[in-house]
Design a protein around this motif. Structure first.
Motif, PDB file in Angstrom:
ATOM      1  N   VAL A 191       0.638  -1.443  -0.036  1.00 31.68           N
ATOM      2  CA  VAL A 191      -0.036   0.336   0.014  1.00 31.68           C
ATOM      3  C   VAL A 191       1.176   1.247   0.639  1.00 31.68           C
ATOM      4  O   VAL A 191       1.833   1.385   0.975  1.00 31.68           O
ATOM      5  N   ALA A 192       0.467   2.405  -0.689  1.00 34.20           N
ATOM      6  CA  ALA A 192       0.933   3.658  -1.173  1.00 34.20           C
ATOM      7  C   ALA A 192       0.279   4.679  -0.634  1.00 34.20           C
ATOM      8  O   ALA A 192      -0.733   4.679  -1.044  1.00 34.20           O
ATOM      9  N   VAL A 193       0.154   5.122   0.206  1.00 38.95           N
ATOM     10  CA  VAL A 193      -0.682   6.385   0.647  1.00 38.95           C
ATOM     11  C   VAL A 193       0.380   7.972   0.489  1.00 38.95           C
ATOM     12  O   VAL A 193       1.378   7.927   1.032  1.00 38.95           O
ATOM     13  N   GLY A 200      -7.015  20.868   8.658  1.00 40.14           N
ATOM     14  CA  GLY A 200      -7.976  19.722   8.914  1.00 40.14           C
ATOM     15  C   GLY A 200      -8.368  18.690   7.977  1.00 40.14           C
ATOM     16  O   GLY A 200      -8.989  18.115   9.091  1.00 40.14           O
ATOM     17  N   LEU A 201      -8.314  19.484   7.156  1.00 29.50           N
ATOM     18  CA  LEU A 201      -9.020  18.583   5.927  1.00 29.50           C
ATOM     19  C   LEU A 201      -8.205  17.634   4.988  1.00 29.50           C
ATOM     20  O   LEU A 201      -7.447  18.546   4.227  1.00 29.50           O
ATOM     21  N   VAL A 202      -8.514  16.576   4.421  1.00 28.30           N
ATOM     22  CA  VAL A 202      -8.117  15.844   3.689  1.00 28.30           C
ATOM     23  C   VAL A 202      -8.331  17.055   2.130  1.00 28.30           C
ATOM     24  O   VAL A 202      -9.197  16.970   1.899  1.00 28.30           O
ATOM     25  N   THR A 203      -7.585  17.372   1.531  1.00 32.92           N
ATOM     26  CA  THR A 203      -7.186  18.183   0.575  1.00 32.92           C
ATOM     27  C   THR A 203      -7.433  17.242  -1.088  1.00 32.92           C
ATOM     28  O   THR A 203      -7.937  17.583  -2.249  1.00 32.92           O
ATOM     29  N   GLU A 204      -6.631  16.804  -0.417  1.00 29.77           N
ATOM     30  CA  GLU A 204      -5.535  15.820  -1.217  1.00 29.77           C
ATOM     31  C   GLU A 204      -4.645  14.441  -1.046  1.00 29.77           C
ATOM     32  O   GLU A 204      -4.176  14.113  -0.101  1.00 29.77           O
ATOM     33  N   VAL A 205      -5.109  13.335  -1.892  1.00 30.36           N
ATOM     34  CA  VAL A 205      -5.633  11.608  -1.797  1.00 30.36           C
ATOM     35  C   VAL A 205      -4.913  11.391  -2.448  1.00 30.36           C
ATOM     36  O   VAL A 205      -6.059  10.847  -3.452  1.00 30.36           O
ATOM     37  N   ALA A 206      -3.657   9.839  -3.027  1.00 33.39           N
ATOM     38  CA  ALA A 206      -3.357   9.091  -4.056  1.00 33.39           C
ATOM     39  C   ALA A 206      -3.308   7.643  -2.959  1.00 33.39           C
ATOM     40  O   ALA A 206      -2.643   7.551  -2.578  1.00 33.39           O
ATOM     41  N   ILE A 207      -3.729   7.024  -3.269  1.00 27.10           N
ATOM     42  CA  ILE A 207      -3.837   5.432  -1.944  1.00 27.10           C
ATOM     43  C   ILE A 207      -3.660   4.764  -3.430  1.00 27.10           C
ATOM     44  O   ILE A 207      -4.105   4.047  -4.545  1.00 27.10           O
ATOM     45  N   ALA A 208      -2.782   3.498  -3.371  1.00 26.13           N
ATOM     46  CA  ALA A 208      -2.219   2.453  -4.935  1.00 26.13           C
ATOM     47  C   ALA A 208      -2.105   1.215  -3.754  1.00 26.13           C
ATOM     48  O   ALA A 208      -1.427   1.598  -2.424  1.00 26.13           O
ATOM     49  N   VAL A 209      -2.242  -0.095  -4.706  1.00 22.79           N
ATOM     50  CA  VAL A 209      -2.196  -0.924  -3.584  1.00 22.79           C
ATOM     51  C   VAL A 209      -1.867  -2.187  -5.155  1.00 22.79           C
ATOM     52  O   VAL A 209      -1.814  -2.184  -6.260  1.00 22.79           O
ATOM     53  N   ARG A 270      -2.832   2.572   8.124  1.00 25.75           N
ATOM     54  CA  ARG A 270      -2.171   2.754   9.060  1.00 25.75           C
ATOM     55  C   ARG A 270      -1.119   3.295   8.295  1.00 25.75           C
ATOM     56  O   ARG A 270      -0.259   4.240   8.828  1.00 25.75           O
ATOM     57  N   ALA A 271      -0.892   3.416   6.800  1.00 24.57           N
ATOM     58  CA  ALA A 271      -0.508   4.261   6.235  1.00 24.57           C
ATOM     59  C   ALA A 271      -1.049   5.257   5.699  1.00 24.57           C
ATOM     60  O   ALA A 271      -0.376   6.946   5.867  1.00 24.57           O
ATOM     61  N   LEU A 272      -1.790   5.474   5.797  1.00 28.62           N
ATOM     62  CA  LEU A 272      -2.957   6.805   5.862  1.00 28.62           C
ATOM     63  C   LEU A 272      -2.294   8.082   7.323  1.00 28.62           C
ATOM     64  O   LEU A 272      -2.341   8.905   7.721  1.00 28.62           O
ATOM     65  N   THR A 273      -2.409   7.336   8.366  1.00 25.46           N
ATOM     66  CA  THR A 273      -2.628   7.387   9.403  1.00 25.46           C
ATOM     67  C   THR A 273      -1.057   8.171   9.414  1.00 25.46           C
ATOM     68  O   THR A 273      -0.706   9.415   9.914  1.00 25.46           O
TER      69      THR A 273
END
Length: 283
Positions: A191-193, A200-209, A270-273
């Motif tokens: 997992v890569a994040v 305090g807000l998520v404005t951009e996110v990328a998640i790859a598996v 866990r990666a997001l945290t």
């Protein structure tokens, strides 16, 4: 073994490609492992000495990772925080000897479903630059790797670089890998994040598996669900049902689909945290 070419000029490498059938090599850590023969058959074109393919540079709008850049070269380079996940992956690409020889571009050209570089590069919105005599084209990484051990490179092209948009190199990032042991192992799941936080807000996110299907992939539905969410509410958004729909893993010799369905959501959390924490935001 046939002729072994090792030019130091890109024009000479392209001329060789245009004139004969060759196997393009960069590091050879996968090339030799893929054959059970005592010697490689046919001609080999080693691009690791081509000056134009060396180094990591920041160009107008993108970071450029040349085709001859090794994993150790990457680790030694000062890079923005979005690259942290790629460096974490680099430390788990075999042992130090493999990291010294193996290249970032070679890792994606090998197109293994368990290629360590794929998830972080996907989360960095990577593009692949291909050059031939008379022209250059650029593909997204998702379009370049078309299947297990399958890529969109034409026989007369060299993958000259991986390009990372400057805007994708920011934010906190993290890479997690699960295998049968801690090091020197082919992944059961990766997992890569990468996440950008503002106010305090998520404005951009990328998640790859990776290592869960024929090719590594982004999770766009999960990414969309996280946009605009307060960092403290991330856990509530990542429910099991939505994660399962997005993942759709396969069973293979390293792990069953049901096992991946169980562990990958935990790895994403866990990666997001870790990625959010690295930005200095509070969960």
């Amino acid at each position: 073994m046939g002729i072994y070419h090792r030019p130091d000029k890109l024009k000479d490498a392209l001329r060789i490609l245009a004139q004969q059938e060759v196997t393009v090599a960069a590091g050879c850590t996968d090339l030799f492992a893929a054959t059970q023969a005592q010697v490689l058959s046919g001609a080999v074109l080693d691009v690791t000495n081509v000056k134009d393919l060396k180094g990591i540079t920041e160009t107008a709008g993108a970071w450029r990772i040349g085709a001859a850049v090794s994993w150790s070269d990457l680790l030694a380079q000062a890079l923005p925080s979005g690259f942290d996940m790629l460096k974490q992956a680099a430390r788990q690409v075999g042992g130090v000897q493999v990291q010294n020889a193996g290249t970032v571009v070679g890792n994606i050209c090998n197109a293994s479903p368990a290629a360590d570089g794929m998830p972080p590069l996907l989360a960095l919105d990577a593009q692949v630059e291909l050059v031939r005599e008379g022209g250059t084209r650029v593909l997204t990484l998702a379009d370049f790797v078309t299947g297990p051990r399958q890529i969109a490179r034409q026989h007369d092209e060299i993958v000259s670089a991986v390009l990372i948009p400057t805007g994708s190199a920011v934010g906190g990032s993290a890479f997690h890998k699960l295998g049968a042991r801690k090091h020197l192992v082919i992944s059961i799941a990766m997992v890569a994040v990468r996440v950008v936080v503002a106010g305090g807000l998520v404005t951009e996110v990328a998640i790859a598996v990776g290592a869960c299907g024929p090719v590594a992939t982004r999770l766009p539905a999960i990414e969309a669900a996280l946009l605009g969410v307060a960092c403290s509410d991330i856990e509530a958004v990542l429910d099991e049902e939505s994660m399962a729909v997005s993942l759709q893993p396969i069973s293979d010799i390293r792990g069953h689909a049901s096992y991946r369905l169980d562990v990958v959501p935990q790895m994403v959390r866990r990666a997001l945290t870790e990625a959010v924490t690295s930005t200095g935001a509070l969960l």
